[in-house]
Design a protein around this motif. Structure first.
Motif, PDB file in Angstrom:
ATOM      1  N   HIS A  15       0.824  -1.213   0.000  1.00 49.08           N
ATOM      2  CA  HIS A  15       0.000   0.000   0.000  1.00 49.08           C
ATOM      3  C   HIS A  15       0.860   1.265   0.000  1.00 49.08           C
ATOM      4  O   HIS A  15       0.616   2.192  -0.782  1.00 49.08           O
ATOM      5  N   ALA A  16       1.859   1.298   0.883  1.00 53.98           N
ATOM      6  CA  ALA A  16       2.665   2.511   1.031  1.00 53.98           C
ATOM      7  C   ALA A  16       3.476   2.811  -0.222  1.00 53.98           C
ATOM      8  O   ALA A  16       3.614   3.971  -0.624  1.00 53.98           O
ATOM      9  N   LEU A  17       4.016   1.778  -0.867  1.00 51.71           N
ATOM     10  CA  LEU A  17       4.827   2.008  -2.067  1.00 51.71           C
ATOM     11  C   LEU A  17       3.977   2.320  -3.288  1.00 51.71           C
ATOM     12  O   LEU A  17       4.386   3.119  -4.142  1.00 51.71           O
ATOM     13  N   ILE A  18       2.822   1.709  -3.387  1.00 54.04           N
ATOM     14  CA  ILE A  18       1.918   2.075  -4.486  1.00 54.04           C
ATOM     15  C   ILE A  18       1.509   3.534  -4.353  1.00 54.04           C
ATOM     16  O   ILE A  18       1.472   4.272  -5.342  1.00 54.04           O
ATOM     17  N   ALA A  19       1.243   3.975  -3.131  1.00 47.35           N
ATOM     18  CA  ALA A  19       0.908   5.385  -2.892  1.00 47.35           C
ATOM     19  C   ALA A  19       2.067   6.301  -3.261  1.00 47.35           C
ATOM     20  O   ALA A  19       1.866   7.460  -3.634  1.00 47.35           O
ATOM     21  N   ILE A  48       3.296  -1.529  10.407  1.00 45.01           N
ATOM     22  CA  ILE A  48       2.521  -0.554   9.637  1.00 45.01           C
ATOM     23  C   ILE A  48       3.290   0.758   9.518  1.00 45.01           C
ATOM     24  O   ILE A  48       3.353   1.366   8.435  1.00 45.01           O
ATOM     25  N   LEU A  49       3.915   1.188  10.608  1.00 48.82           N
ATOM     26  CA  LEU A  49       4.673   2.440  10.574  1.00 48.82           C
ATOM     27  C   LEU A  49       5.942   2.294   9.741  1.00 48.82           C
ATOM     28  O   LEU A  49       6.331   3.229   9.022  1.00 48.82           O
ATOM     29  N   ASP A  50       6.613   1.140   9.814  1.00 48.99           N
ATOM     30  CA  ASP A  50       7.747   0.881   8.926  1.00 48.99           C
ATOM     31  C   ASP A  50       7.345   1.126   7.471  1.00 48.99           C
ATOM     32  O   ASP A  50       8.041   1.803   6.711  1.00 48.99           O
ATOM     33  N   ALA A  51       6.230   0.522   7.074  1.00 49.10           N
ATOM     34  CA  ALA A  51       5.771   0.620   5.679  1.00 49.10           C
ATOM     35  C   ALA A  51       5.505   2.069   5.299  1.00 49.10           C
ATOM     36  O   ALA A  51       5.923   2.521   4.224  1.00 49.10           O
ATOM     37  N   CYS A  81       9.733   8.004   2.405  1.00 46.93           N
ATOM     38  CA  CYS A  81      11.145   8.238   2.090  1.00 46.93           C
ATOM     39  C   CYS A  81      11.417   7.975   0.607  1.00 46.93           C
ATOM     40  O   CYS A  81      12.157   8.726  -0.046  1.00 46.93           O
ATOM     41  N   LEU A  82      10.842   6.919   0.066  1.00 47.13           N
ATOM     42  CA  LEU A  82      11.034   6.602  -1.357  1.00 47.13           C
ATOM     43  C   LEU A  82      10.344   7.621  -2.252  1.00 47.13           C
ATOM     44  O   LEU A  82      10.850   7.955  -3.329  1.00 47.13           O
TER      45      LEU A  82
END
Length: 421
Positions: free
Chosen positions: A24-28, A334-337, A343-344
């Protein structure tokens, strides 16, 4: 004609909540993502499923990913109270040690939360039935190749990406490639746990007695502290009670790649007999009426010195195995993600290493302290010896000793990383 920007790609190893959250986080953040998961299909239930507590920041992050904020509310129950209490099973009495009425967590069932996050992903992101085998980084450090076995066909495939994310749990094979001598640390105790479904029997003597003894069930996280043991207790959605009983014992011998033990009927009966001697009758009935209780062997590890290498990063339990007493494992994942994604997002793909270094600088100091604090909290509640600290005795404990039992004493409890603001 202007050349379009190449879309970065990540391979996530592990399709549990940590891996799905990373997707989810990287797709966002604008990345393409593939999640490799060895189980052959999405979990429809969880035979060894259990409850978990979501802190306010995790709730906010999940809402942003699933785009339907009401769905998380509908699939969880509030935990507005954190209460630690002592129990004298012999005298059949209990008394409050510490109570926080501004807790603001939510109780979720693992399978429910996983399903909610998974169904909010685009189709095809998670590759079920793909067992990760190994990885290699290119000589120029610009890409990584993950090798996977397609279990249905027995075929070996390669996936080339810009980033490899290890979300493969506390026994992470990827972590082992960087730290071959790093071992999990046995806590000194195991956890018997189970979920009692009372949806068909809400007026049973057991449930009525339990709710009388624990009147704030449905909104309270209870920690019941006995002599050299404690039980966590709270209600889940759809009329289910989640309980976890911690027992001091020598380290069991594990078989396979799991910290969950198979238990025999004899082991269960011994556990029941032990509970009779320690806990209130209402808790004993709850334990006895729970079908298929199971045992987790409780481990953590010494904090790692680093969690990123070129284009490989550790997240979740692969980065920081922790004992469960601070309710941190899922929340840290969840917070790691979320931090990794932000950051990315700030960097171009050719600057991935810069993004990973920022991720490490934000998360490593926090998770290291939280792992060690959770360890300390577990030792206190289990009556184990700590350096410069007498074993906790609920009868003689001072007010200051009792305050230390609360979740809010966790380091960085209220912290929100600036990258997320």
């Amino acid at each position: 004609m202007k050349e379009s920007k190449r879309k970065a790609k990540a391979v996530v190893v592990g399709g549990s909540i940590a891996g799905i959250s990373c997707a989810h986080a990287l797709i966002a953040a604008g990345w393409d993502v593939v999640v490799l998961e060895k189980t052959r299909s999405p979990p429809t239930s969880c035979a060894t499923g259990a409850g978990l507590g979501l802190d306010p920041l995790s709730q906010k992050l999940i809402d942003s990913w699933i785009k339907q904020p009401h769905m998380l509310q509908l699939n969880t129950l509030p935990l507005t109270i954190d209460q630690n209490q002592a129990i004298d099973g012999g005298q059949k009495t209990s008394w409050v040690l510490a109570r926080d009425e501004n807790f603001n967590y939510r109780a979720a069932y693992w399978a429910d939360l996983h399903s909610l996050l998974y169904k909010a992903l685009p189709l095809g992101v998670v590759w079920w039935g793909h067992m990760f085998l190994s990885f290699s980084v290119s000589d120029d450090k610009t890409c990584v190749k993950a090798k996977s076995k397609v279990l249905q066909r027995g075929e070996i495939i390669d996936i080339v990406a810009d980033l490899l994310i290890a979300a493969d749990g506390c026994l992470s094979s990827i972590c082992q490639t960087f730290f071959p001598d790093h071992k999990l640390r046995y806590s000194g105790y195991c956890a018997w746990r189970g979920v009692l479904d009372f949806s068909d029997n809400e007026k049973s003597e057991t449930i009525l007695g339990l709710k009388k003894a624990f009147p704030d069930l449905g909104r309270c996280l209870y920690f019941n502290i006995g002599s050299g043991t404690h039980i966590a207790l709270y209600e889940l959605l759809n009329k289910r009670i989640n309980w976890i009983c911690y027992v001091n014992q020598p380290e069991p011998v594990l078989k396979g790649n799991s910290v969950t033990m198979k238990v025999s009927s004899e082991m269960i009966e011994q556990m029941h007999e032990s509970a009779e001697k320690i806990w209130l009758p209402e808790l004993v009935k709850l334990i006895r009426e729970t079908n298929q209780p199971f045992m987790n062997v409780i481990y953590d590890s010494e904090p790692l010195e680093q969690i990123v290498w070129d284009n490989v990063v550790l997240v979740g339990d692969a980065a920081h195995p922790t004992t469960p007493h601070g309710l941190r494992s899922t929340n840290m994942s969840i917070l790691d993600a979320a931090v990794l994604g932000k950051c990315l997002e700030k960097q171009r793909v050719e600057n991935t290493s810069i993004a990973l270094q920022e991720y490490q600088s934000i998360r490593l100091p926090v998770t290291s302290k939280q792992v060690l604090f959770s360890r300390r909290l577990g030792c206190i509640k289990q009556g184990l010896v700590l350096p410069h600290h007498q074993p906790f005795d609920p009868i003689t404990a001072s007010e200051e000793d009792c305050e230390e039992l609360q979740q809010r004493t966790m380091p960085f409890f209220f912290d929100i990383p600036s990258v997320l603001l």
